[in-house]
Design an enzyme around this catalytic site. Structure first.
Site, PDB file in Angstrom:
ATOM      1  N   ASN A   8     -18.919  19.945  -7.868  1.00 10.01           N
ATOM      2  CA  ASN A   8     -18.945  18.823  -6.918  1.00 10.01           C
ATOM      3  C   ASN A   8     -20.411  18.459  -6.679  1.00 10.01           C
ATOM      4  O   ASN A   8     -21.109  19.162  -5.952  1.00 10.01           O
ATOM      5  CB  ASN A   8     -18.254  19.242  -5.617  1.00 10.01           C
ATOM      6  N   LYS A  10     -21.556  15.989  -5.112  1.00 13.22           N
ATOM      7  CA  LYS A  10     -21.784  15.313  -3.821  1.00 13.22           C
ATOM      8  C   LYS A  10     -22.707  14.098  -4.036  1.00 13.22           C
ATOM      9  O   LYS A  10     -22.608  13.442  -5.070  1.00 13.22           O
ATOM     10  CB  LYS A  10     -22.333  16.303  -2.793  1.00 13.22           C
ATOM     11  N   GLU A 158     -11.524  25.801   1.233  1.00 11.46           N
ATOM     12  CA  GLU A 158     -12.961  25.743   1.489  1.00 11.46           C
ATOM     13  C   GLU A 158     -13.227  25.935   2.977  1.00 11.46           C
ATOM     14  O   GLU A 158     -13.176  24.961   3.751  1.00 11.46           O
ATOM     15  CB  GLU A 158     -13.515  24.368   1.081  1.00 11.46           C
ATOM     16  N   GLY A 164     -22.215  25.261   1.704  1.00 12.79           N
ATOM     17  CA  GLY A 164     -23.652  25.002   1.726  1.00 12.79           C
ATOM     18  C   GLY A 164     -24.448  25.923   2.637  1.00 12.79           C
ATOM     19  O   GLY A 164     -25.601  25.647   2.937  1.00 12.79           O
ATOM     20  N   SER A 197     -20.172  28.070  -1.116  1.00 10.92           N
ATOM     21  CA  SER A 197     -21.268  28.975  -1.474  1.00 10.92           C
ATOM     22  C   SER A 197     -20.951  29.898  -2.650  1.00 10.92           C
ATOM     23  O   SER A 197     -21.370  31.052  -2.677  1.00 10.92           O
ATOM     24  CB  SER A 197     -21.716  29.794  -0.254  1.00 10.92           C
TER      25      SER A 197
HETATM   26  P1  PGA Z   1     -21.310  24.644  -1.882  1.00  8.74           P
HETATM   27  O1  PGA Z   1     -20.294  23.409  -1.704  1.00  8.74           O
HETATM   28  O2  PGA Z   1     -20.912  25.345  -3.149  1.00  8.74           O
HETATM   29  O3  PGA Z   1     -22.670  23.997  -1.976  1.00  8.74           O
HETATM   30  O4  PGA Z   1     -21.153  25.516  -0.689  1.00  8.74           O
HETATM   31  C1  PGA Z   1     -18.936  23.546  -2.021  1.00  8.74           C
HETATM   32  C2  PGA Z   1     -18.213  22.272  -1.711  1.00  8.74           C
HETATM   33  O5  PGA Z   1     -18.515  21.628  -0.703  1.00  8.74           O
HETATM   34  O6  PGA Z   1     -17.315  21.848  -2.457  1.00  8.74           O
END
Ligand code: PGA
Length: 259
Positions: A8, A10, A158, A164, A197
């Site tokens: 992802n 983002k 999640e 994050g 994460s």
């Molecule tokens: P992250 O994000 O791996 O940076 O924690 C995961 C997500 O939001 O899908």
């Protein structure tokens, strides 16, 4: 169904970053893991012939119309997407998306032939109040319309507090959530992936947790160098297909990270 590693990106990525997609495509071509890169919409069409399955990160509930700035599921499919992330906690938070909005978007995604990756997860306050399973049950019931099948739906657990932050739930917490969700899915074959994460360091421990069929990876998906070791960790459990699909009572594993 194959194990699934979803990146992802983002709101990250310019044309120059598609070199990462080339590197991912070269490494995963024949592997046992299905790899999906959910790129910003601006990169879908430029990436469409690169040999990686593409996904989008949201869609509108309507197929077309007077919705300035929005993108519909048929548009995303037209640009090359095969998957779409829906109900991500950042959209629930930043855009006030409710379970009902998410369900409408899932229907729109299905109508356009996209597979919906539906995100669910508790906040830290909800976990501390012992409400995690209740929250997941409500989000699942409210966000997933009738008609979910393994071929059109993936569920991503999640925890909001793990996204994050560098924090991950303990393995038994992931196991509990995934066993609970598996038991409440309309079709037990729907893939259940974990997100929050995930890194090359903790991936193997997370993939060893029962009922984890893959990962939704944010930060670590932006570079092939950090995403590919996660795919490799998933490939090693993909060779043991029966190990990770068990009932709630046998859910136990070593901690991945303490909060
Ligand atoms: P992250 O994000 O791996 O940076 O924690 C995961 C997500 O939001 O899908």
């Amino acid at each position: 169904m194959r194990k699934l590693a979803v990146g992802n990106w983002k709101m990250n990525g310019l044309l120059a970053d598609l070199a990462e997609i080339d590197a991912i495509a070269a490494a995963v071509a024949e592997g046992p893991v299905e790899v999906v890169s959910c790129l910003p919409a601006t990169l879908l069409h430029p990436a469409r012939d690169k040999g990686v399955t593409l996904g989008a990160q949201d869609c509108h509930a309507e197929p077309f119309g007077a919705h300035t700035g929005d993108l519909s599921a048929p548009m995303l499919a037209d640009a090359g997407a095969r998957y779409v992330i829906l109900g991500h906690s950042e959209r629930r938070r930043d855009h006030g998306e409710t379970n009902a909005h998410v369900a409408a978007k899932v229907r729109a995604a299905w109508a356009a032939g996209l597979t919906a990756i539906v995100c669910l997860g508790e906040t830290q306050a909800q976990r501390q109040a012992g409400q995690t399973l209740e929250v997941l049950k409500k989000q699942l019931a409210g966000s997933l319309p009738e008609g979910a099948r393994p071929t059109n739906t993936v569920i991503a657990y999640e925890p909001v507090w793990a996204i994050g932050t560098g924090l991950t739930p303990r393995a038994e917490e992931i196991a509990e959530a995934h066993a609970f969700l598996r038991a409440h899915l309309p079709d037990a074959g729907i893939r259940l992936i974990y997100g929050g994460s995930v890194t090359p360091t903790n991936a193997a421990a997370i993939f060893a947790v029962p009922n984890v069929d893959g990962a939704l990876v944010g930060g670590a998906s932006l570079r092939a160098q950090s995403f590919l070791p996660i795919v490799t960790a998933l490939a090693s459990v993909a060779h043991e297909p029966n190990r990770t699909r068990v009932g709630p009572t046998s859910a136990s594993a070593a901690p991945t990270h303490d909060r």
